[in-house]
Write a protein that holds these residues in place. Structure first.
Motif, PDB file in Angstrom:
ATOM      1  N   TRP A   1       0.830  -1.204   0.000  1.00  0.00           N
ATOM      2  CA  TRP A   1       0.000   0.000   0.000  1.00  0.00           C
ATOM      3  C   TRP A   1       0.864   1.254   0.000  1.00  0.00           C
ATOM      4  CZ3 TRP A   1      -4.488   0.856   4.018  1.00  0.00           C
ATOM      5  CH2 TRP A   1      -5.394   1.773   3.510  1.00  0.00           C
ATOM      6  N   MET A   2       1.984   1.230   0.727  1.00  0.00           N
ATOM      7  CA  MET A   2       2.878   2.392   0.753  1.00  0.00           C
ATOM      8  C   MET A   2       3.458   2.675  -0.633  1.00  0.00           C
ATOM      9  SD  MET A   2       2.733   3.638   3.781  1.00  0.00           S
ATOM     10  CE  MET A   2       4.143   4.694   3.996  1.00  0.00           C
ATOM     11  N   ASN A   3       3.542   1.659  -1.475  1.00  0.00           N
ATOM     12  CA  ASN A   3       3.992   1.853  -2.855  1.00  0.00           C
ATOM     13  C   ASN A   3       2.873   2.378  -3.749  1.00  0.00           C
ATOM     14  OD1 ASN A   3       6.874   0.836  -3.507  1.00  0.00           O
ATOM     15  ND2 ASN A   3       6.088  -0.619  -1.998  1.00  0.00           N
ATOM     16  N   ASN A   4       1.650   2.360  -3.258  1.00  0.00           N
ATOM     17  CA  ASN A   4       0.471   2.818  -3.999  1.00  0.00           C
ATOM     18  C   ASN A   4      -0.424   3.651  -3.078  1.00  0.00           C
ATOM     19  OD1 ASN A   4       0.622   1.059  -6.610  1.00  0.00           O
ATOM     20  ND2 ASN A   4       1.004  -0.353  -4.924  1.00  0.00           N
ATOM     21  N   PRO A   5       0.089   4.734  -2.488  1.00  0.00           N
ATOM     22  CA  PRO A   5      -0.657   5.435  -1.442  1.00  0.00           C
ATOM     23  C   PRO A   5      -1.928   6.140  -1.928  1.00  0.00           C
ATOM     24  CG  PRO A   5       1.302   6.675  -2.023  1.00  0.00           C
ATOM     25  CD  PRO A   5       1.395   5.352  -2.734  1.00  0.00           C
TER      26      PRO A   5
ATOM     27  N   LEU B   1      -7.180  -1.353  -3.257  1.00  0.00           N
ATOM     28  CA  LEU B   1      -6.009  -2.205  -3.091  1.00  0.00           C
ATOM     29  C   LEU B   1      -6.433  -3.657  -2.899  1.00  0.00           C
ATOM     30  CD1 LEU B   1      -2.928  -2.538  -2.659  1.00  0.00           C
ATOM     31  CD2 LEU B   1      -3.369  -2.163  -0.225  1.00  0.00           C
ATOM     32  N   GLN B   2      -7.391  -3.859  -2.041  1.00  0.00           N
ATOM     33  CA  GLN B   2      -7.895  -5.204  -1.759  1.00  0.00           C
ATOM     34  C   GLN B   2      -8.422  -5.857  -3.043  1.00  0.00           C
ATOM     35  OE1 GLN B   2     -11.346  -5.155   0.759  1.00  0.00           O
ATOM     36  NE2 GLN B   2     -11.006  -7.235   1.469  1.00  0.00           N
ATOM     37  N   ASP B   3      -9.226  -5.151  -3.799  1.00  0.00           N
ATOM     38  CA  ASP B   3      -9.787  -5.683  -5.040  1.00  0.00           C
ATOM     39  C   ASP B   3      -8.673  -6.006  -6.035  1.00  0.00           C
ATOM     40  OD1 ASP B   3     -12.323  -6.219  -6.558  1.00  0.00           O
ATOM     41  OD2 ASP B   3     -11.391  -4.753  -7.921  1.00  0.00           O
ATOM     42  N   HIS B   4      -7.717  -5.096  -6.165  1.00  0.00           N
ATOM     43  CA  HIS B   4      -6.602  -5.303  -7.082  1.00  0.00           C
ATOM     44  C   HIS B   4      -5.806  -6.551  -6.702  1.00  0.00           C
ATOM     45  CE1 HIS B   4      -3.205  -4.505  -9.683  1.00  0.00           C
ATOM     46  NE2 HIS B   4      -2.416  -4.614  -8.627  1.00  0.00           N
ATOM     47  N   LEU B   5      -5.489  -6.698  -5.426  1.00  0.00           N
ATOM     48  CA  LEU B   5      -4.719  -7.859  -4.976  1.00  0.00           C
ATOM     49  C   LEU B   5      -5.490  -9.161  -5.188  1.00  0.00           C
ATOM     50  CD1 LEU B   5      -3.090  -6.432  -1.718  1.00  0.00           C
ATOM     51  CD2 LEU B   5      -1.963  -6.904  -3.919  1.00  0.00           C
TER      52      LEU B   5
ATOM     53  N   GLU C   1      -0.014 -15.178   1.660  1.00  0.00           N
ATOM     54  CA  GLU C   1       1.202 -14.529   2.153  1.00  0.00           C
ATOM     55  C   GLU C   1       2.347 -14.688   1.147  1.00  0.00           C
ATOM     56  OE1 GLU C   1       4.167 -14.584   6.053  1.00  0.00           O
ATOM     57  OE2 GLU C   1       2.433 -15.923   6.003  1.00  0.00           O
ATOM     58  N   ARG C   2       2.501 -15.892   0.588  1.00  0.00           N
ATOM     59  CA  ARG C   2       3.523 -16.105  -0.449  1.00  0.00           C
ATOM     60  C   ARG C   2       3.276 -15.201  -1.645  1.00  0.00           C
ATOM     61  NH1 ARG C   2       3.076 -21.340   0.866  1.00  0.00           N
ATOM     62  NH2 ARG C   2       1.587 -21.771  -0.787  1.00  0.00           N
ATOM     63  N   PHE C   3       2.019 -15.129  -2.060  1.00  0.00           N
ATOM     64  CA  PHE C   3       1.660 -14.261  -3.178  1.00  0.00           C
ATOM     65  C   PHE C   3       2.029 -12.808  -2.885  1.00  0.00           C
ATOM     66  CE2 PHE C   3      -1.576 -11.119  -4.285  1.00  0.00           C
ATOM     67  CZ  PHE C   3      -1.313 -10.982  -5.643  1.00  0.00           C
ATOM     68  N   LEU C   4       1.684 -12.325  -1.689  1.00  0.00           N
ATOM     69  CA  LEU C   4       1.992 -10.940  -1.330  1.00  0.00           C
ATOM     70  C   LEU C   4       3.499 -10.679  -1.364  1.00  0.00           C
ATOM     71  CD1 LEU C   4      -0.492 -10.359   1.636  1.00  0.00           C
ATOM     72  CD2 LEU C   4      -0.660  -9.394  -0.677  1.00  0.00           C
ATOM     73  N   GLY C   5       4.283 -11.623  -0.862  1.00  0.00           N
ATOM     74  CA  GLY C   5       5.735 -11.477  -0.890  1.00  0.00           C
ATOM     75  C   GLY C   5       6.260 -11.407  -2.312  1.00  0.00           C
ATOM     76  N   ASP C   6       5.757 -12.282  -3.182  1.00  0.00           N
ATOM     77  CA  ASP C   6       6.164 -12.272  -4.586  1.00  0.00           C
ATOM     78  C   ASP C   6       5.717 -10.980  -5.270  1.00  0.00           C
ATOM     79  OD1 ASP C   6       7.278 -14.770  -4.221  1.00  0.00           O
ATOM     80  OD2 ASP C   6       5.590 -15.844  -5.150  1.00  0.00           O
ATOM     81  N   TYR C   7       4.503 -10.549  -4.968  1.00  0.00           N
ATOM     82  CA  TYR C   7       3.976  -9.315  -5.553  1.00  0.00           C
ATOM     83  C   TYR C   7       4.855  -8.133  -5.155  1.00  0.00           C
ATOM     84  CZ  TYR C   7       0.664  -5.672  -6.864  1.00  0.00           C
ATOM     85  OH  TYR C   7       0.074  -4.576  -7.438  1.00  0.00           O
ATOM     86  N   LEU C   8       5.217  -8.076  -3.909  1.00  0.00           N
ATOM     87  CA  LEU C   8       6.045  -6.980  -3.401  1.00  0.00           C
ATOM     88  C   LEU C   8       7.428  -6.971  -4.071  1.00  0.00           C
ATOM     89  CD1 LEU C   8       6.101  -4.627  -1.419  1.00  0.00           C
ATOM     90  CD2 LEU C   8       6.876  -6.214   0.340  1.00  0.00           C
ATOM     91  N   LYS C   9       7.996  -8.137  -4.288  1.00  0.00           N
ATOM     92  CA  LYS C   9       9.285  -8.222  -4.979  1.00  0.00           C
ATOM     93  C   LYS C   9       9.199  -7.681  -6.394  1.00  0.00           C
ATOM     94  CE  LYS C   9      10.829 -12.247  -2.423  1.00  0.00           C
ATOM     95  NZ  LYS C   9      11.025 -13.715  -2.476  1.00  0.00           N
ATOM     96  N   GLY C  10       8.017  -7.810  -7.016  1.00  0.00           N
ATOM     97  CA  GLY C  10       7.829  -7.353  -8.387  1.00  0.00           C
ATOM     98  C   GLY C  10       7.576  -5.860  -8.527  1.00  0.00           C
ATOM     99  N   LEU C  11       7.409  -5.165  -7.409  1.00  0.00           N
ATOM    100  CA  LEU C  11       7.147  -3.717  -7.483  1.00  0.00           C
ATOM    101  C   LEU C  11       8.411  -2.925  -7.783  1.00  0.00           C
ATOM    102  CD1 LEU C  11       4.626  -3.090  -4.558  1.00  0.00           C
ATOM    103  CD2 LEU C  11       4.159  -3.263  -6.993  1.00  0.00           C
TER     104      LEU C  11
END
Length: 89
Positions: free
Chosen positions: A18-22, A29-33, A79-89
């Motif tokens: 979220w801090m990367n997309n304030p 954010l929830q819908d996008h994720l 949680e794994r997905f979120l970690g991978d998503y964050l790495k891709g930002l």
């Protein structure tokens, strides 16, 4: 009982994303994720609605995406997905 520590880890990942997309509202954010999770997991959770109507060719149906339901997704998978998503930002 589920591992309580997962809550802080998952919330921490969501906060970083979220801090990367304030400018996004939380529900955006929830819908996008949810859509991103579904797309990266063989359309997991997608729900469709079929409209039925009659034409001169007979009864026709159109398929419309209604939404995504991730109710049964386990926290460790998300949680794994979120970690991978964050790495891709």
């Amino acid at each position: 009982m589920r591992e309580v520590e997962r809550i802080e880890r998952i919330l921490g990942l969501i906060k970083e994303i979220w801090m990367n997309n304030p400018d996004l509202r939380f529900t955006q954010l929830q819908d996008h994720l949810m859509h991103q999770y579904s797309a990266s997991n063989e359309d997991c959770g997608k729900q469709y609605f079929y409209d039925k109507y009659e034409t001169d060719k007979g009864i026709q149906f159109t398929k419309t995406l209604v939404g995504i339901d991730l109710f049964y997704v386990e926290d460790n998978s998300f949680e794994r997905f979120l970690g991978d998503y964050l790495k891709g930002l």
